[in-house]
Design an enzyme around this catalytic site. Structure first.
Site, PDB file in Angstrom:
ATOM      1  N   ASP A  91       0.849  -1.189   0.000  1.00 23.64           N
ATOM      2  CA  ASP A  91       0.000   0.000   0.000  1.00 23.64           C
ATOM      3  C   ASP A  91       0.887   1.242   0.000  1.00 23.64           C
ATOM      4  OD1 ASP A  91      -2.005   1.845   0.354  1.00 23.64           O
ATOM      5  OD2 ASP A  91      -3.038   0.677   1.895  1.00 23.64           O
ATOM      6  N   ASP A 103      -3.149   2.522  -5.849  1.00 23.42           N
ATOM      7  CA  ASP A 103      -2.066   2.557  -4.864  1.00 23.42           C
ATOM      8  C   ASP A 103      -1.951   1.315  -3.994  1.00 23.42           C
ATOM      9  OD1 ASP A 103      -4.333   2.927  -3.397  1.00 23.42           O
ATOM     10  OD2 ASP A 103      -3.605   4.625  -2.251  1.00 23.42           O
ATOM     11  N   GLU A 104      -2.671   0.255  -4.310  1.00 22.30           N
ATOM     12  CA  GLU A 104      -2.485  -0.948  -3.505  1.00 22.30           C
ATOM     13  C   GLU A 104      -2.724  -2.221  -4.294  1.00 22.30           C
ATOM     14  OE1 GLU A 104      -6.139  -0.056  -0.705  1.00 22.30           O
ATOM     15  OE2 GLU A 104      -5.624  -2.174  -0.619  1.00 22.30           O
TER      16      GLU A 104
END
Length: 401
Positions: free
Chosen positions: A15, A110-111
């Site tokens: 993350d 973003d993860e």
DNA sequence: TCTGGGGTCCTTAATCTA
DNA sequence: TCTGTAGATTAAGGACCC
């Protein structure tokens, strides 16, 4: 090897920390050491999409109304998101992750979840793998990432969360119960504000307390499915599989007006733009939807959706607009100024060109007069060739005898 | 405080169909 | 052919996530 004879399953969750804000800081050195808030600009309608840790010291967090954020820290740097740039950086990061394992499941820009099973032979223990993920991303992009590694998705995700920012957490199977016990129930997946209220009424605050409640008791307050889900999570039970090929189920676009709007020509124009955006995305991804959904929000956040199932799948903006506008005018929505309007498509169909004789099926006509009248209008206006371009037939299940 | 945009999944109710 | 019903499908809304 585990006692089952199979290798230990390891799932990773990576993350990127305060992603949008971190990219902005990386690319604009003058923002270093300043609170950075990416989202709407102060004075406009909107919320915080990302806040760096300096901004979080002022109590600013994502999803907070921008007015509140600027009250808390008027001197912060407020920026509009630059999605194209974030997506470029995100691609770089995913490429790096794929050098470590081919089984990468993106969750958002973003993860991602990673299947790390078997990687120990190549790289060493999970601790080493975690450090390697962080090092490679930092070297290539200059960004920090929090990593959690555990026996399944839930534990990996909670692991990366508990060490943010720039953290690394390895939770071995034998430590799962102890790791979970002190966490607030709100950290479980899918447990939001409404469910928290119920738990608070029941006097349940931590995972350990939740574990002590009989499943039947939970079921009477949450329903069977939710109760089983949260009870399972409290014991660390969750799917372990990482699915790299997860595909999207819908495409939608929406717009919130700066001031609520009642004028139909404006609403129609905006809906047209949104339909065009949805259609363009669908065509780019080679998808055709057979359900059109209209979303309308009024003052007081009163939100309604209306949807209509087409006999034919489409990625044609004219068909999407026509259906959405028909839903808007249908008469079941309040006649009030509109705060937000949106449109989407879902329920993908096969991409087959439309057949001309479909216009003459009496059964279809009976079942979906409105669609056919829509198609007739489109055909009339643009010719049947236009329909062949934009519409596809949803494959029919064979009739069971 | 006053709430974006783009999604997923679940529940419930109404309607259709075998 | 009519009727009652169970299961499937459709539609709407809510909760949640990033």
């Amino acid at each position: 090897m585990t006692h089952t004879g199979f290798p230990q399953r390891w799932v990773g969750h990576a993350d990127l920390d305060a992603f949008y804000a971190s990219v902005e800081q990386r690319d604009n050195p003058e923002y270093r050491d300043r609170p950075v808030v990416v989202g709407a600009l102060p004075g406009r309608r909107g919320v915080v999409a990302a806040a760096n840790y300096k901004a979080r010291e002022f109590g600013i967090h994502s999803a907070m109304p921008i007015a509140e954020a600027s009250r808390r820290c008027p001197d912060a740097v407020f920026l509009r998101p630059d999605m194209a740039r974030y997506i470029r950086v995100s691609r770089e990061v995913f490429q790096i992750l794929e050098t470590l394992t081919p089984v990468v499941e993106p969750v958002s820009v973003d993860e991602a979840y990673l299947d790390l099973t078997g990687l120990e032979k190549l790289l060493g223990p999970p601790e080493t793998i975690g450090c390697e993920i962080k090092r490679r991303i930092m070297d290539a992009t200059g960004l920090t990432v929090s990593v959690g590694i555990g026996p399944n998705r839930l534990i990996a995700k909670l692991g990366s969360e508990c060490r943010k920012p720039d953290g690394l957490a390895i939770i071995h199977p034998e430590d799962v119960l102890n790791f979970l016990a002190p966490l607030p129930v709100a950290s479980l997946r899918g447990l939001g504000r409404q469910t928290q209220k119920i738990f608070r009424r029941l006097g349940i605050e931590t995972v350990a307390q939740l574990r002590a409640v009989p499943l039947q008791h939970l079921e009477s307050h949450l329903g069977k499915k939710a109760a089983e889900n949260f009870h399972g999570q409290a014991f660390g039970i969750s799917a372990a599989g990482v699915n790299p090929g997860r595909s999207r189920k819908s495409i939608s676009k929406e717009h919130t007006f700066e001031k609520d709007v009642q004028a139909q020509d404006i609403l129609h124009d905006v809906l047209h733009e949104l339909a065009a955006g949805v259609a363009a995305t669908a065509r780019r991804e080679n998808l055709s939807g057979s359900v059109v959904t209209l979303k309308v929000r009024f003052a007081g956040f009163e939100t309604h959706t209306r949807q209509h199932k087409l006999a034919l799948s489409t990625h044609d903006e004219r068909v999407i607009l026509r259906e959405a506008w028909a839903l808007f005018l249908e008469g079941t929505l309040p006649r009030k100024p509109v705060r937000l309007i949106g449109v989407g498509i879902s329920h993908w169909g096969q991409s087959e060109p439309i057949q001309a004789d479909l216009f003459d099926q009496p059964q279809k006509r009976k079942r979906d007069d409105r669609l056919l009248s829509t198609l007739d209008q489109v055909a009339e206006k643009f010719g049947k060739g236009a329909l062949q371009m934009g519409c596809t037939i949803r494959t029919k299940k064979p009739n069971t005898p």
